[in-house]
Design a protein around this motif. Structure first.
Motif, mmCIF file in Angstrom:
data_model
loop_
_atom_site.group_PDB
_atom_site.id
_atom_site.type_symbol
_atom_site.label_atom_id
_atom_site.label_comp_id
_atom_site.label_asym_id
_atom_site.label_seq_id
_atom_site.Cartn_x
_atom_site.Cartn_y
_atom_site.Cartn_z
ATOM 1 N N GLU A 82 82.005 -53.839 -45.198
ATOM 2 C CA GLU A 82 81.011 -53.476 -46.093
ATOM 3 C C GLU A 82 80.267 -52.036 -45.586
ATOM 4 O OE1 GLU A 82 78.400 -56.691 -46.307
ATOM 5 O OE2 GLU A 82 79.860 -57.705 -47.750
ATOM 6 N N SER A 83 80.271 -51.891 -44.221
ATOM 7 C CA SER A 83 79.576 -50.588 -43.786
ATOM 8 C C SER A 83 80.410 -49.537 -43.659
ATOM 9 C CB SER A 83 79.038 -50.967 -42.457
ATOM 10 O OG SER A 83 78.146 -51.847 -42.553
ATOM 11 N N GLY A 84 81.887 -49.702 -44.050
ATOM 12 C CA GLY A 84 83.081 -48.621 -43.895
ATOM 13 C C GLY A 84 83.256 -48.168 -42.498
ATOM 14 N N ILE A 85 83.187 -48.851 -41.529
ATOM 15 C CA ILE A 85 83.268 -48.905 -40.171
ATOM 16 C C ILE A 85 84.850 -49.124 -39.947
ATOM 17 C CG2 ILE A 85 82.572 -49.108 -37.597
ATOM 18 C CD1 ILE A 85 79.768 -49.568 -38.654
ATOM 19 N N GLU A 86 85.516 -48.460 -39.532
ATOM 20 C CA GLU A 86 87.123 -48.734 -39.402
ATOM 21 C C GLU A 86 87.316 -48.837 -37.774
ATOM 22 O OE1 GLU A 86 89.231 -49.626 -41.300
ATOM 23 O OE2 GLU A 86 88.013 -49.554 -42.855
ATOM 24 N N ALA A 87 86.879 -48.091 -36.969
ATOM 25 C CA ALA A 87 86.973 -48.012 -35.669
ATOM 26 C C ALA A 87 85.605 -48.037 -34.938
ATOM 27 C CB ALA A 87 87.961 -46.881 -35.206
ATOM 28 N N PHE A 88 85.620 -48.594 -33.652
ATOM 29 C CA PHE A 88 84.285 -48.736 -32.914
ATOM 30 C C PHE A 88 84.475 -49.213 -31.585
ATOM 31 C CE2 PHE A 88 85.403 -52.437 -35.457
ATOM 32 C CZ PHE A 88 85.474 -53.322 -34.549
ATOM 33 N N VAL A 89 83.480 -49.052 -30.819
ATOM 34 C CA VAL A 89 83.340 -49.648 -29.440
ATOM 35 C C VAL A 89 82.538 -50.929 -29.824
ATOM 36 C CG1 VAL A 89 82.478 -49.595 -27.200
ATOM 37 C CG2 VAL A 89 83.573 -47.684 -28.170
ATOM 38 N N LEU A 90 83.256 -52.009 -29.122
ATOM 39 C CA LEU A 90 82.642 -53.627 -29.384
ATOM 40 C C LEU A 90 81.961 -53.774 -27.835
ATOM 41 C CD1 LEU A 90 82.095 -55.812 -31.349
ATOM 42 C CD2 LEU A 90 84.415 -56.876 -30.702
ATOM 43 N N ALA A 91 80.583 -54.381 -27.977
ATOM 44 C CA ALA A 91 80.131 -54.698 -26.595
ATOM 45 C C ALA A 91 79.231 -56.063 -27.092
ATOM 46 C CB ALA A 91 79.020 -53.664 -26.281
ATOM 47 N N GLY A 92 79.557 -57.280 -26.276
ATOM 48 C CA GLY A 92 78.775 -58.299 -26.521
ATOM 49 C C GLY A 92 78.288 -59.074 -25.168
ATOM 50 N N LEU A 93 77.362 -59.796 -25.103
ATOM 51 C CA LEU A 93 76.668 -60.381 -23.915
ATOM 52 C C LEU A 93 76.574 -61.496 -24.237
ATOM 53 C CD1 LEU A 93 73.833 -58.993 -21.880
ATOM 54 C CD2 LEU A 93 73.805 -61.259 -22.558
ATOM 55 N N SER A 94 76.949 -62.484 -23.325
ATOM 56 C CA SER A 94 77.050 -64.146 -22.970
ATOM 57 C C SER A 94 77.853 -64.516 -24.349
ATOM 58 C CB SER A 94 75.482 -64.534 -23.193
ATOM 59 O OG SER A 94 75.287 -65.919 -22.755
ATOM 60 N N MET A 95 77.069 -65.370 -25.164
ATOM 61 C CA MET A 95 77.730 -65.674 -26.380
ATOM 62 C C MET A 95 78.225 -64.702 -27.170
ATOM 63 S SD MET A 95 76.629 -68.485 -29.610
ATOM 64 C CE MET A 95 75.675 -66.791 -30.291
ATOM 65 N N GLY A 96 77.662 -63.536 -27.131
ATOM 66 C CA GLY A 96 78.128 -62.513 -27.964
ATOM 67 C C GLY A 96 79.392 -61.734 -27.167
ATOM 68 N N GLY A 97 79.470 -61.760 -26.024
ATOM 69 C CA GLY A 97 80.901 -61.332 -25.277
ATOM 70 C C GLY A 97 81.837 -62.305 -25.863
ATOM 71 N N GLN A 98 81.689 -63.471 -25.891
ATOM 72 C CA GLN A 98 82.756 -64.695 -26.403
ATOM 73 C C GLN A 98 83.007 -64.224 -27.951
ATOM 74 O OE1 GLN A 98 80.884 -68.107 -25.285
ATOM 75 N NE2 GLN A 98 81.784 -68.153 -23.356
ATOM 76 N N ILE A 99 82.042 -63.934 -28.644
ATOM 77 C CA ILE A 99 82.235 -63.514 -30.082
ATOM 78 C C ILE A 99 82.948 -62.237 -30.072
ATOM 79 C CG2 ILE A 99 81.120 -62.727 -32.159
ATOM 80 C CD1 ILE A 99 78.854 -64.619 -31.553
ATOM 81 N N ALA A 100 82.813 -61.127 -29.128
ATOM 82 C CA ALA A 100 83.540 -60.104 -28.944
ATOM 83 C C ALA A 100 85.044 -60.391 -28.804
ATOM 84 C CB ALA A 100 83.023 -59.176 -28.043
ATOM 85 N N MET A 101 85.298 -61.516 -27.805
ATOM 86 C CA MET A 101 86.562 -61.816 -27.692
ATOM 87 C C MET A 101 87.120 -62.061 -28.838
ATOM 88 S SD MET A 101 86.337 -63.359 -23.835
ATOM 89 C CE MET A 101 84.483 -63.412 -23.133
ATOM 90 N N ASP A 102 86.549 -63.097 -29.788
ATOM 91 C CA ASP A 102 87.247 -63.769 -30.933
ATOM 92 C C ASP A 102 87.440 -62.559 -31.963
ATOM 93 O OD1 ASP A 102 87.336 -65.429 -33.433
ATOM 94 O OD2 ASP A 102 86.898 -66.780 -31.855
ATOM 95 N N CYS A 103 86.352 -61.551 -31.990
ATOM 96 C CA CYS A 103 86.692 -60.326 -32.915
ATOM 97 C C CYS A 103 88.062 -59.610 -32.465
ATOM 98 C CB CYS A 103 85.486 -59.499 -32.789
ATOM 99 S SG CYS A 103 84.074 -60.008 -33.665
ATOM 100 N N TYR A 104 88.229 -59.340 -31.214
ATOM 101 C CA TYR A 104 89.395 -58.615 -30.752
ATOM 102 C C TYR A 104 90.730 -59.511 -31.009
ATOM 103 C CZ TYR A 104 92.376 -55.880 -28.206
ATOM 104 O OH TYR A 104 93.449 -55.018 -27.630
ATOM 105 N N GLY A 105 90.517 -60.810 -31.086
ATOM 106 C CA GLY A 105 91.632 -61.574 -31.423
ATOM 107 C C GLY A 105 91.933 -61.565 -33.051
ATOM 108 N N ARG A 106 90.944 -61.209 -33.756
ATOM 109 C CA ARG A 106 91.136 -61.188 -35.219
ATOM 110 C C ARG A 106 91.437 -59.659 -35.638
ATOM 111 N NH1 ARG A 106 88.437 -65.191 -38.631
ATOM 112 N NH2 ARG A 106 88.291 -63.554 -40.069
ATOM 113 N N PHE A 107 90.772 -58.807 -35.117
ATOM 114 C CA PHE A 107 91.138 -57.238 -35.609
ATOM 115 C C PHE A 107 91.017 -56.575 -34.444
ATOM 116 C CE2 PHE A 107 86.653 -58.948 -36.727
ATOM 117 C CZ PHE A 107 85.976 -58.021 -35.957
ATOM 118 N N GLY A 108 91.651 -56.884 -33.372
ATOM 119 C CA GLY A 108 91.687 -55.769 -32.322
ATOM 120 C C GLY A 108 92.126 -54.332 -32.449
ATOM 121 N N GLU A 109 92.873 -54.196 -33.452
ATOM 122 C CA GLU A 109 93.334 -52.837 -33.805
ATOM 123 C C GLU A 109 92.351 -52.132 -34.319
ATOM 124 O OE1 GLU A 109 93.241 -54.795 -37.776
ATOM 125 O OE2 GLU A 109 93.816 -55.554 -35.783
#
Length: 262
Positions: A82-109
């Motif tokens: 919705e924000s039109g962001i195609e590429a980005f650096v993704l950072a997560g801490l604690s549970m946010g880090g685990q969500i970041a890993m899940d994100c990488y598995g879904r749309f790591g490209e």
């Protein structure tokens, strides 16, 4: 007299520098986006910083409650679309880090760099899952204050500045107990991301507070060893929230990483 002559130098129009890659920040449990205040203030003047409240936290509605851990990653993907962001650096801490890993598995490209702070990739053991369930029951029964009082000096070190402790305590007590309980139950059923880390193709930064007892340095060392291209940084004088406890050191490491990613 020689005829008048003139020479036009070739004109090169000024090309504005390419915009810096956006930075997406995922907070931990049971916090909200203000966990990232020192990073938002430091990096947002130069680049787009996206630091959402996860579903049920902060100002994001609590309903429908998450039932699967991947719900968080799906929400982030929708927000980025919705924000039109195609590429980005993704950072997560604690549970946010685990969500970041899940994100990488879904749309790591779409991920150009991955920052994993004070987190770990393994699934919960049966005992850990049981503890999360018991804690969820407690939050629904008692609310957040007693839990916040009890864990505050594990979230941040006992020697942390009073204003940092107050901020962390305020975030915890401000979280909806139903949302916190739902997240704990979903987190107890999350998958193991260990194999995923070995397949990460972008640079990664692993950060941990030296005095973190939730996710100790050994966990960070294991992630660093699993990731193909990673840097490990240990922040002295911090526990589970080094970005708040030692923001100058954390920001310096993050700036160095962002420069490396480009």
């Amino acid at each position: 007299m020689p005829p008048h002559t003139s020479r036009h130098l070739p004109f090169a129009p000024l090309t504005p520098p390419a915009p810096l890659i956006p930075l997406v920040l995922l907070h931990g449990h049971p916090f909200d986006h203000t966990m990232w205040t020192p990073q938002i203030e430091t990096f947002s003047p130069a680049r787009q910083v996206v630091a959402p409240d996860l579903r049920g936290y902060g100002r994001t509605p609590a309903t429908p409650a998450v039932t699967r851990f991947s719900d968080f990653a799906a929400d982030i993907e929708t927000l980025l679309d919705e924000s039109g962001i195609e590429a980005f650096v993704l950072a997560g801490l604690s549970m946010g880090g685990q969500i970041a890993m899940d994100c990488y598995g879904r749309f790591g490209e779409r991920v150009r760099g991955l920052v994993l702070a004070d987190t770990f990739p393994s699934a919960d053991t049966p005992e850990a899952a049981r503890v999360r369930g018991t804690t969820a029951d407690r939050l629904l029964r008692e609310g957040m204050r007693g839990y916040a009082d009890e864990v505050l000096e594990r979230m941040v070190a006992p020697y942390a500045e009073p204003r940092v402790k107050a901020h962390v305590h305020r975030m915890m007590t401000g979280t909806d107990p139903g949302s916190a309980a739902a997240a704990l139950r979903a987190r107890a059923q999350r998958p193991d991301y260990g194999d995923l880390l070995t397949k990460v193709t972008v640079p990664a930064l692993v950060v941990v507070g030296a005095d973190d007892t939730y996710t100790p340095v050994a966990d960070a060392e294991a992630m660093h060893a699993a990731l193909p291209d990673s840097t490990l940084r240990v922040i002295e004088g911090a526990a589970h929230l080094p970005n708040l406890e030692r923001p100058a050191e954390f920001n310096e490491m993050l700036e160095e990483f962002l420069t490396q990613v480009g």
